[in-house]
Motif scaffolding. Structure first.
Motif, mmCIF file in Angstrom:
data_model
loop_
_atom_site.group_PDB
_atom_site.id
_atom_site.type_symbol
_atom_site.label_atom_id
_atom_site.label_comp_id
_atom_site.label_asym_id
_atom_site.label_seq_id
_atom_site.Cartn_x
_atom_site.Cartn_y
_atom_site.Cartn_z
ATOM 1 N N THR A 189 49.098 39.299 37.858
ATOM 2 C CA THR A 189 49.955 38.828 38.959
ATOM 3 C C THR A 189 50.972 39.897 39.326
ATOM 4 N N THR A 190 51.388 39.890 40.584
ATOM 5 C CA THR A 190 52.453 40.803 41.004
ATOM 6 C C THR A 190 53.725 40.004 41.295
ATOM 7 N N LYS A 191 53.665 38.692 40.972
ATOM 8 C CA LYS A 191 54.793 37.827 41.312
ATOM 9 C C LYS A 191 55.625 37.490 40.075
ATOM 10 N N GLU A 192 56.927 37.341 40.291
ATOM 11 C CA GLU A 192 57.810 37.064 39.162
ATOM 12 C C GLU A 192 57.412 35.750 38.481
ATOM 13 N N TYR A 193 57.095 34.748 39.295
ATOM 14 C CA TYR A 193 56.731 33.469 38.707
ATOM 15 C C TYR A 193 55.261 33.129 38.898
ATOM 16 N N GLY A 194 54.432 34.155 39.068
ATOM 17 C CA GLY A 194 52.991 33.930 39.247
ATOM 18 C C GLY A 194 52.310 33.641 37.920
ATOM 19 N N THR A 195 51.127 33.051 37.991
ATOM 20 C CA THR A 195 50.351 32.832 36.764
ATOM 21 C C THR A 195 49.176 33.795 36.697
ATOM 22 N N GLY A 196 48.774 34.350 37.831
ATOM 23 C CA GLY A 196 47.634 35.262 37.841
ATOM 24 C C GLY A 196 46.328 34.575 37.525
ATOM 25 N N LEU A 197 46.243 33.292 37.859
ATOM 26 C CA LEU A 197 45.004 32.567 37.559
ATOM 27 C C LEU A 197 44.315 32.045 38.819
ATOM 28 N N GLY A 198 45.061 31.993 39.928
ATOM 29 C CA GLY A 198 44.531 31.380 41.139
ATOM 30 C C GLY A 198 43.233 32.001 41.631
ATOM 31 N N MET A 199 43.207 33.320 41.762
ATOM 32 C CA MET A 199 42.022 33.990 42.294
ATOM 33 C C MET A 199 40.840 33.812 41.332
ATOM 34 N N LEU A 200 41.095 33.972 40.050
ATOM 35 C CA LEU A 200 40.034 33.837 39.051
ATOM 36 C C LEU A 200 39.403 32.451 39.100
ATOM 37 N N ILE A 201 40.246 31.439 39.106
ATOM 38 C CA ILE A 201 39.742 30.067 39.083
ATOM 39 C C ILE A 201 38.976 29.745 40.367
ATOM 40 N N SER A 202 39.534 30.151 41.512
ATOM 41 C CA SER A 202 38.847 29.904 42.779
ATOM 42 C C SER A 202 37.480 30.565 42.784
ATOM 43 N N ASN A 203 37.454 31.784 42.287
ATOM 44 C CA ASN A 203 36.204 32.525 42.221
ATOM 45 C C ASN A 203 35.144 31.779 41.412
ATOM 46 N N GLU A 204 35.557 31.284 40.253
ATOM 47 C CA GLU A 204 34.616 30.569 39.384
ATOM 48 C C GLU A 204 34.079 29.329 40.086
ATOM 49 N N ILE A 205 34.971 28.612 40.761
ATOM 50 C CA ILE A 205 34.552 27.382 41.437
ATOM 51 C C ILE A 205 33.570 27.709 42.569
ATOM 52 N N ILE A 206 33.885 28.750 43.331
ATOM 53 C CA ILE A 206 33.001 29.122 44.448
ATOM 54 C C ILE A 206 31.625 29.507 43.914
ATOM 55 N N GLU A 207 31.614 30.266 42.821
ATOM 56 C CA GLU A 207 30.326 30.652 42.240
ATOM 57 C C GLU A 207 29.533 29.422 41.822
ATOM 58 N N GLU A 208 30.218 28.463 41.210
ATOM 59 C CA GLU A 208 29.540 27.249 40.779
ATOM 60 C C GLU A 208 28.986 26.445 41.946
ATOM 61 N N HIS A 209 29.609 26.618 43.103
ATOM 62 C CA HIS A 209 29.132 25.925 44.302
ATOM 63 C C HIS A 209 28.172 26.797 45.104
ATOM 64 N N LYS A 210 27.667 27.857 44.479
ATOM 65 C CA LYS A 210 26.703 28.770 45.117
ATOM 66 C C LYS A 210 27.258 29.396 46.394
ATOM 67 N N GLY A 211 28.546 29.624 46.393
ATOM 68 C CA GLY A 211 29.177 30.225 47.568
ATOM 69 C C GLY A 211 29.440 31.700 47.353
ATOM 70 N N LYS A 212 30.002 32.312 48.389
ATOM 71 C CA LYS A 212 30.332 33.736 48.309
ATOM 72 C C LYS A 212 31.739 33.950 48.817
ATOM 73 N N LEU A 213 32.392 34.945 48.258
ATOM 74 C CA LEU A 213 33.768 35.229 48.649
ATOM 75 C C LEU A 213 33.869 36.640 49.193
ATOM 76 N N ASN A 214 34.594 36.789 50.286
ATOM 77 C CA ASN A 214 34.845 38.090 50.881
ATOM 78 C C ASN A 214 36.337 38.251 51.073
ATOM 79 N N ILE A 215 36.873 39.375 50.645
ATOM 80 C CA ILE A 215 38.300 39.595 50.885
ATOM 81 C C ILE A 215 38.464 40.837 51.742
ATOM 82 N N ILE A 216 39.109 40.664 52.870
ATOM 83 C CA ILE A 216 39.377 41.812 53.715
ATOM 84 C C ILE A 216 40.890 41.882 53.844
ATOM 85 N N SER A 217 41.455 43.045 53.557
ATOM 86 C CA SER A 217 42.909 43.125 53.579
ATOM 87 C C SER A 217 43.375 44.502 54.010
ATOM 88 N N ASN A 218 44.432 44.527 54.767
ATOM 89 C CA ASN A 218 45.121 45.784 55.048
ATOM 90 C C ASN A 218 46.606 45.465 55.193
#
Ligand code: ADP
Ligand code: MG
Length: 357
Positions: free
Chosen positions: A314-343
């Motif tokens: 996490t880069t946040k003072e009060y972050g847990t650093g688990l949100g992205m990981l957990i979402s990713n796992e759930i999406i995979e279990e639902h046979k989905g795909k994730l794309n992140i585009i950022s600038n």
């Protein structure tokens, strides 16, 4: 592009190959990476020796084979999309799967770059890198990570009860204690933090009450946005909903799916410190639905993007650093795909999920 135009480009490519590659003295023919050259119709017009060895077809067979003979069908549409984008005239790199003559597919990393002849794109170099081993290692690592996740979730479950008891008694003592309460408040807020980490960790465990059913995407997104409304209002964020016309359903667990979008929207809100527009978009494309959470926040720098799925990163003072990981796992279990585009202008999180009729 019409037929004559295609013919003309293909002819130009032949000349190019003849002059620049097909000669013993050319540097390219001595390239030790497997590569081939395709024309604008997707046909292979040149294959170097290393590539011939990798693909295990004879040079003669390979000549005139098509991209669709090389890339396996399930990877083909994505792969062709990359090739079609080549008109952008730049280097493109992506992972795909190819078939070898004996029939077993292998994972490859593909780099393509356009061949220019008189300032026209006449074909593409396609360099292949065998990444079977890397993929296998990645798989092992993710299995290890999953095991670690299970362990953490189990421990979280065990810790939750004593924490609840501690919190309860703390509140009792606080009620009885007169005077200075600063220390109590600190203990209480720290306990709350422990609780919120435990709650997120427990999602990592294979949930016992997982309940797959048909979910209306529009309804789901509306529910999630209602949940988040107080936070968006507070942070001066305008939510733009572009999913009203969506009439598709997926098969999934409602709570888990909600969790996914809550995590992304929470991150989006947290990235927009000075408020702004948050766009939630849903598009029905072929057999899938593409849901995009677009924020105009700080963006995710590459060095952070690389580590985004690490537990507790996490880069946040009060972050847990688990949100992205957990979402990713759930999406995979639902046979989905994730794309992140950022600038630096913001971030677009795109979730693709298979729809059901
Ligand atoms: P947390 O939100 O608790 O920090 P996450 O796993 O949800 O944990 O996110 C990990 C990190 O990824 C965040 O700390 C942040 O640096 C980055 N991140 C995620 N989403 C965004 C976003 N929309 N904009 C900017 N940074 C983001
Ligand atoms: Mg988060």
């Amino acid at each position: 592009m019409n037929k004559d135009e295609m013919k003309r480009l293909n002819f130009l490519l032949e000349i190019y190959v003849d002059v620049n590659v097909d000669k013993d003295f050319s540097v390219l023919s001595k390239n030790t990476d497997p590569f081939f050259i395709v024309n604008m119709s997707g046909q292979l017009v040149y294959v170097n020796n290393v590539c011939e060895e990798l693909l295990q077809y004879s040079k003669n067979d390979l000549k005139n084979m098509n991209l669709s003979d090389i890339f396996i069908s399930s990877a083909l549409s994505d792969t062709l999309a990359f090739f079609n984008e080549k008109q952008r005239e730049q280097l493109v790199n992506f992972d795909s799967k190819i078939t070898l003559r004996p029939g077993n597919p292998i994972d490859v990393n593909v780099t393509t770059f356009p061949i220019l002849f008189n300032n026209e794109v006449v074909g593409n170099y396609v360099v292949l890198k065998d990444i079977t081993m890397i993929k296998r290692e990645r798989q092992l690592l993710s299995e290890k990570q999953a095991a670690a996740g299970q362990l953490a979730a189990g421990i979280a479950h065990e810790i939750r009860n004593p924490i609840t008891a501690i919190k309860g008694f703390l509140q009792l003592i606080m009620g009885e204690h007169q005077g200075e309460k600063t220390y109590f408040r600190i203990v209480e807020s720290e306990i709350n933090r422990v609780e919120s980490i435990l709650k997120e960790l427990m999602v990592l465990a294979k949930p016992t009450k997982i309940n797959y059913k048909k979910l209306d995407i529009r309804l789901l997104l509306d529910k999630v946005l209602t949940l988040m409304e107080s936070q968006t209002l507070l942070k001066n964020i305008e939510v733009i909903k572009n999913f009203q016309a969506l009439e598709v359903s997926i098969i999934g667990d409602e709570n888990q799916m909600k969790q996914v979008f809550i995590n992304y929207i929470k991150n989006a809100i947290e990235a927009m410190k000075d408020g702004g527009k948050l766009i939630v978009e849903g598009i029905h494309l072929n057999e899938s639905v593409h849901i995009r959470i677009i924020d105009h926040g700080s963006g995710i720098p590459p060095e952070i993007l690389r580590r985004i799925n690490e537990p507790f990163f996490t880069t946040k003072e009060y972050g847990t650093g688990l949100g992205m990981l957990i979402s990713n796992e759930i999406i995979e279990e639902h046979k989905g795909k994730l794309n992140i585009i950022s600038n630096t202008e913001g971030t677009c999180i795109e979730v693709k999920l298979p729809i059901t009729s």
